[in-house]
Design a protein around this motif. Structure first.
Motif, PDB file in Angstrom:
ATOM      1  N   TYR A  92       0.839  -1.205   0.000  1.00 23.79           N
ATOM      2  CA  TYR A  92       0.000   0.000   0.000  1.00 23.79           C
ATOM      3  C   TYR A  92       0.868   1.247   0.000  1.00 23.79           C
ATOM      4  O   TYR A  92       2.015   1.220   0.471  1.00 23.79           O
ATOM      5  CB  TYR A  92      -0.923   0.012   1.229  1.00 23.79           C
ATOM      6  CG  TYR A  92      -1.997  -1.046   1.185  1.00 23.79           C
ATOM      7  CD1 TYR A  92      -3.274  -0.739   0.751  1.00 23.79           C
ATOM      8  CD2 TYR A  92      -1.724  -2.358   1.563  1.00 23.79           C
ATOM      9  CE1 TYR A  92      -4.267  -1.707   0.704  1.00 23.79           C
ATOM     10  CE2 TYR A  92      -2.702  -3.337   1.505  1.00 23.79           C
ATOM     11  CZ  TYR A  92      -3.981  -3.004   1.076  1.00 23.79           C
ATOM     12  OH  TYR A  92      -4.944  -3.967   1.014  1.00 23.79           O
ATOM     13  N   LYS A  93       0.308   2.346  -0.533  1.00 18.54           N
ATOM     14  CA  LYS A  93       0.982   3.641  -0.456  1.00 18.54           C
ATOM     15  C   LYS A  93      -0.054   4.727  -0.174  1.00 18.54           C
ATOM     16  O   LYS A  93      -1.238   4.586  -0.527  1.00 18.54           O
ATOM     17  CB  LYS A  93       1.743   3.947  -1.738  1.00 18.54           C
ATOM     18  CG  LYS A  93       0.878   4.247  -2.948  1.00 18.54           C
ATOM     19  CD  LYS A  93       1.747   4.665  -4.142  1.00 18.54           C
ATOM     20  CE  LYS A  93       0.879   5.059  -5.333  1.00 18.54           C
ATOM     21  NZ  LYS A  93       1.700   5.476  -6.498  1.00 18.54           N
ATOM     22  N   PRO A  94       0.374   5.834   0.461  1.00 18.44           N
ATOM     23  CA  PRO A  94      -0.573   6.904   0.802  1.00 18.44           C
ATOM     24  C   PRO A  94      -1.129   7.588  -0.444  1.00 18.44           C
ATOM     25  O   PRO A  94      -0.414   7.802  -1.426  1.00 18.44           O
ATOM     26  CB  PRO A  94       0.270   7.883   1.634  1.00 18.44           C
ATOM     27  CG  PRO A  94       1.453   7.088   2.080  1.00 18.44           C
ATOM     28  CD  PRO A  94       1.726   6.102   0.984  1.00 18.44           C
ATOM     29  N   ASN A  95      -2.410   7.903  -0.397  1.00 14.58           N
ATOM     30  CA  ASN A  95      -3.070   8.674  -1.453  1.00 14.58           C
ATOM     31  C   ASN A  95      -3.956   9.724  -0.808  1.00 14.58           C
ATOM     32  O   ASN A  95      -4.430   9.543   0.319  1.00 14.58           O
ATOM     33  CB  ASN A  95      -3.924   7.767  -2.339  1.00 14.58           C
ATOM     34  CG  ASN A  95      -3.105   6.987  -3.342  1.00 14.58           C
ATOM     35  OD1 ASN A  95      -2.968   7.389  -4.491  1.00 14.58           O
ATOM     36  ND2 ASN A  95      -2.537   5.866  -2.906  1.00 14.58           N
ATOM     37  N   SER A 132      -6.578  11.508   3.660  1.00 13.88           N
ATOM     38  CA  SER A 132      -5.464  10.633   3.306  1.00 13.88           C
ATOM     39  C   SER A 132      -5.866   9.170   3.529  1.00 13.88           C
ATOM     40  O   SER A 132      -6.462   8.823   4.549  1.00 13.88           O
ATOM     41  CB  SER A 132      -4.239  10.968   4.161  1.00 13.88           C
ATOM     42  OG  SER A 132      -3.160  10.117   3.837  1.00 13.88           O
ATOM     43  N   ASN A 154      -4.497   4.913   2.524  1.00 18.56           N
ATOM     44  CA  ASN A 154      -3.534   4.019   1.891  1.00 18.56           C
ATOM     45  C   ASN A 154      -4.251   3.106   0.903  1.00 18.56           C
ATOM     46  O   ASN A 154      -5.202   2.408   1.268  1.00 18.56           O
ATOM     47  CB  ASN A 154      -2.825   3.156   2.944  1.00 18.56           C
ATOM     48  CG  ASN A 154      -1.951   3.984   3.861  1.00 18.56           C
ATOM     49  OD1 ASN A 154      -1.423   5.028   3.470  1.00 18.56           O
ATOM     50  ND2 ASN A 154      -1.791   3.532   5.096  1.00 18.56           N
ATOM     51  N   THR A 198      -3.867   0.100  -2.319  1.00 22.28           N
ATOM     52  CA  THR A 198      -2.968  -0.952  -2.763  1.00 22.28           C
ATOM     53  C   THR A 198      -2.301  -0.607  -4.091  1.00 22.28           C
ATOM     54  O   THR A 198      -2.893   0.066  -4.951  1.00 22.28           O
ATOM     55  CB  THR A 198      -3.715  -2.295  -2.894  1.00 22.28           C
ATOM     56  OG1 THR A 198      -2.796  -3.304  -3.298  1.00 22.28           O
ATOM     57  CG2 THR A 198      -4.841  -2.203  -3.912  1.00 22.28           C
ATOM     58  N   THR A 199      -1.100  -1.087  -4.245  1.00 21.96           N
ATOM     59  CA  THR A 199      -0.347  -0.904  -5.493  1.00 21.96           C
ATOM     60  C   THR A 199      -0.238  -2.216  -6.274  1.00 21.96           C
ATOM     61  O   THR A 199       0.412  -2.258  -7.309  1.00 21.96           O
ATOM     62  CB  THR A 199       1.067  -0.375  -5.192  1.00 21.96           C
ATOM     63  OG1 THR A 199       1.758  -1.309  -4.341  1.00 21.96           O
ATOM     64  CG2 THR A 199       1.007   0.983  -4.513  1.00 21.96           C
TER      65      THR A 199
END
Length: 219
Positions: free
Chosen positions: A53-56, A66, A68, A70-71
């Motif tokens: 996961y990364k913050p979006n 904000s 997180n 999944t990538t």
């Protein structure tokens, strides 16, 4: 292989497992398919916890939030025909997933108690570096799961492999454990102890494909 037997902890999943096993309730094909689908949703939720996961930032009408996300690039592959309701359950949660379909069935020779797995149809995207979710509702001997993955190998090497089943036998679980590496995850709703002489799970639930879509003529 890493085993995740979800029935080890009590949850609403128990209800869906009970209903797909119950020989009176399972006669309702629509409910049987829906229960398999709901089990797929639960297993998909559980396996999503292992994703990257990364913050979006999401813009709301009143500001920014904000979250997180999944990538992982997901490919869901199901074994026809019994795997379709389970596939749909997974797809309900992985909206943007690519899809693969494969036919793998038991071909009985002279001895009705022995068989080989035959793969005839396969449609698959590129798997290189992606997250492969391989779905088969009944993990009996485990041979179909292994044969399916062998057939997928020419399409690339996945970064992650998740096997998803509704009911398995301990024999089937042990077999796939021997055939997949330590980084593979098996997500399963419940595991039964035995197989009968024809390779069907006991107590199991019967033929998942027939229960979902009606009996088929043998050829």
């Amino acid at each position: 292989m890493q085993l995740h037997n979800i029935s080890k902890e009590n949850s609403i999943l128990n209800t869906f497992i009970a209903e797909i096993r119950d020989k009176t309730i399972q006669n309702d094909r629509m409910r049987f398919r829906r229960n398999i689908e709901r089990i797929g949703e639960i297993l998909g939720y559980e396996l999503s916890k292992t994703f990257n996961y990364k913050p979006n930032t999401v813009e709301t009408p009143l500001g920014n939030s904000s979250v997180n996300l999944t990538t992982n690039n997901v490919v869901v592959c199901s074994i026809l025909r019994a795997g379709v309701p389970l596939h749909n359950g997974l797809l309900n949660y992985f909206d943007d997933a690519e899809n693969a379909f494969i036919s793998a069935y038991r071909h009985h020779k002279e001895n009705p108690e022995s068989f080989e797995i035959v793969v005839e149809y396969l449609a698959c995207p590129n798997l290189e570096g992606k997250t492969l979710i391989l779905a088969d509702p009944m993990l009996a001997t485990g041979q179909s799961m292994v044969a399916t993955y062998e057939a997928l190998k020419p399409f690339g090497t996945p970064k992650q492999i998740h096997l998803v089943s509704v009911i398995g036998s301990q024999i089937g679980v042990d077999f796939v454990n021997e055939c997949f590496d330590d980084n593979t995850h098996l997500w399963i709703a419940t595991v039964d102890d035995a197989l009968n002489e024809k390779g069907y799970i006991i107590p199991g639930l019967g033929d998942a494909g027939d229960l979902a879509f009606g009996e088929k003529l043998q050829r």
